[in-house]
Design a protein around this motif. Structure first.
Motif, PDB file in Angstrom:
ATOM      1  N   LYS A 115      -3.292   0.138  -7.835  1.00  0.00           N
ATOM      2  CA  LYS A 115      -1.870   0.446  -7.609  1.00  0.00           C
ATOM      3  C   LYS A 115      -1.287   1.345  -8.692  1.00  0.00           C
ATOM      4  O   LYS A 115      -0.130   1.745  -8.604  1.00  0.00           O
ATOM      5  N   TYR A 116      -2.092   1.635  -9.737  1.00  0.00           N
ATOM      6  CA  TYR A 116      -1.623   2.468 -10.845  1.00  0.00           C
ATOM      7  C   TYR A 116      -2.605   3.595 -11.100  1.00  0.00           C
ATOM      8  O   TYR A 116      -3.818   3.393 -11.035  1.00  0.00           O
ATOM      9  N   SER A 162      -4.846  -2.830 -11.445  1.00  0.00           N
ATOM     10  CA  SER A 162      -5.373  -1.590 -12.030  1.00  0.00           C
ATOM     11  C   SER A 162      -6.489  -0.962 -11.215  1.00  0.00           C
ATOM     12  O   SER A 162      -6.679   0.252 -11.242  1.00  0.00           O
ATOM     13  N   GLY A 163      -7.279  -1.783 -10.531  1.00  0.00           N
ATOM     14  CA  GLY A 163      -8.417  -1.281  -9.782  1.00  0.00           C
ATOM     15  C   GLY A 163      -9.565  -0.802 -10.657  1.00  0.00           C
ATOM     16  O   GLY A 163     -10.510  -0.193 -10.165  1.00  0.00           O
ATOM     17  N   ALA A 192       1.313   5.008 -16.956  1.00  0.00           N
ATOM     18  CA  ALA A 192       0.847   4.430 -15.693  1.00  0.00           C
ATOM     19  C   ALA A 192       1.846   4.777 -14.602  1.00  0.00           C
ATOM     20  O   ALA A 192       3.023   4.422 -14.698  1.00  0.00           O
ATOM     21  N   TYR A 193       1.373   5.491 -13.607  1.00  0.00           N
ATOM     22  CA  TYR A 193       2.193   5.825 -12.450  1.00  0.00           C
ATOM     23  C   TYR A 193       1.965   4.741 -11.403  1.00  0.00           C
ATOM     24  O   TYR A 193       0.846   4.562 -10.930  1.00  0.00           O
ATOM     25  N   LYS A 194       3.023   4.015 -11.052  1.00  0.00           N
ATOM     26  CA  LYS A 194       2.900   2.979 -10.026  1.00  0.00           C
ATOM     27  C   LYS A 194       3.004   3.645  -8.660  1.00  0.00           C
ATOM     28  O   LYS A 194       4.001   4.287  -8.340  1.00  0.00           O
ATOM     29  N   LEU A 195       1.943   3.467  -7.863  1.00  0.00           N
ATOM     30  CA  LEU A 195       1.843   4.137  -6.577  1.00  0.00           C
ATOM     31  C   LEU A 195       2.313   3.241  -5.438  1.00  0.00           C
ATOM     32  O   LEU A 195       2.028   2.047  -5.411  1.00  0.00           O
ATOM     33  N   THR A 196       3.024   3.842  -4.498  1.00  0.00           N
ATOM     34  CA  THR A 196       3.486   3.130  -3.313  1.00  0.00           C
ATOM     35  C   THR A 196       3.446   4.094  -2.131  1.00  0.00           C
ATOM     36  O   THR A 196       3.274   5.300  -2.313  1.00  0.00           O
TER      37      THR A 196
END
Length: 122
Positions: free
Chosen positions: A22-23, A73-74, A92-96
């Protein structure tokens, strides 16, 4: 707001698409405000394969950012630590709203000749 195109290893791209990552981590923060990341999958794919909205940008010491993001984090802590070795800052770019393109695109679609080492504004 603008978008950036980021080069990402295919393994990490898959983890973004399957929801375990997610980041997206970087050592340098964009100077401009961004709201979207265009995802370029590196070799052997070498195509623009999707995009994601940026919900939030976290910035701090690598330790602080890992403590906040590690569950989504994956990646392993070993991989994270190696990437941020000798770095004082982590981004950290939080992706959505992650979208996988049905038909991957060439860089030329965005007027880009070569994949960026880190990122490029588009």
């Amino acid at each position: 707001m603008c978008s950036i195109l980021i080069s990402i290893n295919p393994e990490h791209v898959e983890n973004i698409f399957n929801g375990t990552k997610k980041y997206e981590y970087r050592k340098i923060k964009c100077k401009q405000d961004i709201d979207k990341i265009i995802i370029y999958s590196t070799s052997p794919i070498m195509k623009i394969v999707g995009e994601a909205k940026v919900e939030e940008i976290l910035e701090g010491s690598p330790e602080k950012i890992w403590n906040i993001t590690k569950k989504q984090s994956g990646i392993t802590s070993k991989f994270y630590d190696k990437y941020f070795n000798n770095s004082e800052k982590a981004i950290a770019y939080k992706l959505t709203d992650i979208k996988k393109y049905e038909f991957p695109k060439d860089l030329a679609t965005y007027g880009i000749r070569t994949a960026p080492q880190s990122f490029i504004y588009v």
